[in-house]
Design an enzyme around this catalytic site. Sequence first.
Site, PDB file in Angstrom:
ATOM      1  N   GLU A   8     -53.504 121.285  -4.707  1.00 26.38           N
ATOM      2  CA  GLU A   8     -53.236 119.879  -5.058  1.00 26.38           C
ATOM      3  C   GLU A   8     -51.737 119.586  -5.192  1.00 26.38           C
ATOM      4  OE1 GLU A   8     -55.768 117.175  -5.756  1.00 26.38           O
ATOM      5  OE2 GLU A   8     -53.837 116.363  -5.165  1.00 26.38           O
ATOM      6  N   LYS A  29     -45.749 117.675   4.491  1.00 23.06           N
ATOM      7  CA  LYS A  29     -46.895 117.109   3.765  1.00 23.06           C
ATOM      8  C   LYS A  29     -47.880 116.441   4.723  1.00 23.06           C
ATOM      9  CE  LYS A  29     -43.983 116.818  -0.265  1.00 23.06           C
ATOM     10  NZ  LYS A  29     -42.927 116.024  -0.911  1.00 23.06           N
ATOM     11  N   GLY A  75     -41.943 116.585 -10.386  1.00 24.29           N
ATOM     12  CA  GLY A  75     -41.732 116.580 -11.835  1.00 24.29           C
ATOM     13  C   GLY A  75     -42.400 117.769 -12.492  1.00 24.29           C
TER      14      GLY A  75
HETATM   15  N1  LIG Z   1     -40.733 120.959  -9.178  1.00 24.68           N
HETATM   16  C1  LIG Z   1     -41.511 120.067  -8.586  1.00 24.68           C
HETATM   17  O1  LIG Z   1     -41.519 118.884  -8.937  1.00 24.68           O
HETATM   18  C2  LIG Z   1     -42.432 120.494  -7.484  1.00 24.68           C
HETATM   19  C3  LIG Z   1     -43.382 119.566  -7.008  1.00 24.68           C
HETATM   20  C4  LIG Z   1     -44.283 119.968  -6.015  1.00 24.68           C
HETATM   21  C5  LIG Z   1     -44.199 121.246  -5.489  1.00 24.68           C
HETATM   22  N2  LIG Z   1     -43.237 122.107  -5.941  1.00 24.68           N
HETATM   23  C6  LIG Z   1     -43.183 123.442  -5.338  1.00 24.68           C
HETATM   24  O2  LIG Z   1     -43.599 124.397  -6.315  1.00 24.68           O
HETATM   25  C7  LIG Z   1     -42.866 125.628  -6.140  1.00 24.68           C
HETATM   26  C8  LIG Z   1     -42.119 125.942  -7.432  1.00 24.68           C
HETATM   27  O3  LIG Z   1     -41.259 124.868  -7.713  1.00 24.68           O
HETATM   28  P1  LIG Z   1     -40.246 124.905  -8.926  1.00 24.68           P
HETATM   29  O4  LIG Z   1     -39.733 123.523  -9.073  1.00 24.68           O
HETATM   30  O5  LIG Z   1     -40.872 125.590 -10.078  1.00 24.68           O
HETATM   31  O6  LIG Z   1     -39.097 125.819  -8.313  1.00 24.68           O
HETATM   32  P2  LIG Z   1     -38.071 126.739  -9.127  1.00 24.68           P
HETATM   33  O7  LIG Z   1     -37.736 126.113 -10.427  1.00 24.68           O
HETATM   34  O8  LIG Z   1     -36.994 127.077  -8.175  1.00 24.68           O
HETATM   35  O9  LIG Z   1     -38.959 128.034  -9.448  1.00 24.68           O
HETATM   36  C9  LIG Z   1     -39.359 128.931  -8.477  1.00 24.68           C
HETATM   37  C10 LIG Z   1     -39.226 130.291  -9.100  1.00 24.68           C
HETATM   38  O10 LIG Z   1     -39.797 131.255  -8.219  1.00 24.68           O
HETATM   39  C11 LIG Z   1     -38.919 132.374  -8.203  1.00 24.68           C
HETATM   40  N3  LIG Z   1     -39.122 133.107  -6.966  1.00 24.68           N
HETATM   41  C12 LIG Z   1     -38.573 132.885  -5.747  1.00 24.68           C
HETATM   42  N4  LIG Z   1     -39.066 133.769  -4.856  1.00 24.68           N
HETATM   43  C13 LIG Z   1     -39.908 134.570  -5.543  1.00 24.68           C
HETATM   44  C14 LIG Z   1     -40.708 135.694  -5.203  1.00 24.68           C
HETATM   45  N5  LIG Z   1     -40.732 136.176  -3.954  1.00 24.68           N
HETATM   46  N6  LIG Z   1     -41.470 136.260  -6.168  1.00 24.68           N
HETATM   47  C15 LIG Z   1     -41.436 135.793  -7.434  1.00 24.68           C
HETATM   48  N7  LIG Z   1     -40.697 134.741  -7.813  1.00 24.68           N
HETATM   49  C16 LIG Z   1     -39.948 134.143  -6.890  1.00 24.68           C
HETATM   50  C17 LIG Z   1     -37.538 131.774  -8.331  1.00 24.68           C
HETATM   51  O11 LIG Z   1     -36.630 132.736  -8.798  1.00 24.68           O
HETATM   52  P3  LIG Z   1     -35.075 132.546  -8.435  1.00 24.68           P
HETATM   53  O12 LIG Z   1     -34.632 131.291  -9.093  1.00 24.68           O
HETATM   54  O13 LIG Z   1     -34.458 133.724  -9.012  1.00 24.68           O
HETATM   55  O14 LIG Z   1     -34.991 132.495  -6.953  1.00 24.68           O
HETATM   56  C18 LIG Z   1     -37.767 130.669  -9.355  1.00 24.68           C
HETATM   57  O15 LIG Z   1     -37.628 131.112 -10.679  1.00 24.68           O
HETATM   58  C19 LIG Z   1     -41.917 125.399  -4.960  1.00 24.68           C
HETATM   59  O16 LIG Z   1     -42.499 125.910  -3.789  1.00 24.68           O
HETATM   60  C20 LIG Z   1     -41.794 123.879  -4.896  1.00 24.68           C
HETATM   61  O17 LIG Z   1     -41.513 123.415  -3.596  1.00 24.68           O
HETATM   62  C21 LIG Z   1     -42.374 121.765  -6.928  1.00 24.68           C
END
Ligand SMILES: NC(=O)c1ccc[n+]([C@@H]2O[C@H](COP(=O)([O-])OP(=O)(O)OC[C@H]3O[C@@H](n4cnc5c(N)ncnc54)[C@H](OP(=O)(O)O)[C@@H]3O)[C@@H](O)[C@H]2O)c1
Length: 348
Positions: free
Chosen positions: A151, A226, A324
């Site tokens: 989702e 998307k 968010g």
């Molecule tokens: N934030 C949003 O609003 C949002 C909305 C929809 C979808 N998403 C998606 O959800 C996912 C997470 O988003 P986020 O905002 O939480 O991103 P984030 O804050 O950058 O968190 C991602 C985390 O995953 C870690 N990571 C990267 N590669 C990894 C691996 N191979 N194994 C374990 N950990 C790993 C990163 O570590 P490092 O920082 O050390 O690299 C970081 O701490 C992304 O794919 C993003 O596109 C996010």
Amino acid sequence: MRLRLAFVGFGVVGQGVAEVLRDKGRQLAERYGIELAITAITDAKKGAVADPKGLDPAKVLAWLEAHGTLAGYPAPVSGWDSLTTIRKAEADVVVEASWTDVKTGGPALEHFRTCFAAGKHLVTTNKGPMVVAPLEMIELALQAGVELRWEGTVMSGTPVISTARRGLAGCTISGFSGILNGTTNFMLTEMEGGRSYDDVLKQAQALGYAEADPSGDVLGWDAAGKVVILANTVLHVPLKLADVKITTGITRITLDDVRSAAAAGERWKLVAEARVDGGKVKAQVLPQRLPLANPLAGVMGPTNAVTFHTDLVGPVTIVGAGAGRSQTAFAVISDLLDIHRTLVERQA
Ligand SMILES: NC(=O)c1ccc[n+]([C@@H]2O[C@H](COP(=O)([O-])OP(=O)(O)OC[C@H]3O[C@@H](n4cnc5c(N)ncnc54)[C@H](OP(=O)(O)O)[C@@H]3O)[C@@H](O)[C@H]2O)c1
């Protein structure tokens, strides 16, 4: 029912989910009869901890806040990388919220495959694998007899995929048109106030909406990913990223364009859409001038929206957040509740 969770990636989304479990875990248990227990967390830089008895989300979050790392957190296991965590954690569901490359799907594709091979359910907010190989991922989950939910990959917690796949079950959905990128919609909205493209791009970067390299947003690649997810998993057509027509995104839209659209009672929007016609699918992400009567024209700022075109109820438009912390955390929670519902039904 107790569902044990292994988190892969503990950034904004992973921690957001832990916050919901800290703040609303008891309420979820009382209302839905589900106990969501975190048994493992692994993150590229923050480190990894695991405890089959369960990690207290409040304590883990407080530790991370104080130390900036999970290293040193008192737990029976520490230091597992993501693949070891997926294989070895005593978990029913892997919550995949790590980073991905949407052109290759890596490294999350490997997380998905390992998860299915380990016979664990998977909830993801990570677009990559669902853009690069959505049908293969769904098939692998099916073969493994596990549940897969995604989702949060489109419009974060705004329930777009579940609405289309379950709420609109029985309808034929012939296509959709949406505003699927909040950064560009924010920029176009701000340009209506008389500011240039370059100015509003800087503001979007300062607010954290746009990356230092904004091309994924402004050229339309994020929205195209998307479109691929919705086309494959809602329209059930095997569309690839390369099949989505993209030109210059919003990069060529000038203040004069915005003003002349306004004078004609129209508004520029970066419209992401796909339509199935005569068995063929046409998909594109192009800036379009929409009449103000179109529900997508009224969607302003970083808000997202999508209109599904259905045979039985006509157009159905869903408007809501596209990103968010709590919004995307909610996507994970709603997917976990849905898996729980499925497992309970299966037991009955
Ligand atoms: N934030 C949003 O609003 C949002 C909305 C929809 C979808 N998403 C998606 O959800 C996912 C997470 O988003 P986020 O905002 O939480 O991103 P984030 O804050 O950058 O968190 C991602 C985390 O995953 C870690 N990571 C990267 N590669 C990894 C691996 N191979 N194994 C374990 N950990 C790993 C990163 O570590 P490092 O920082 O050390 O690299 C970081 O701490 C992304 O794919 C993003 O596109 C996010």
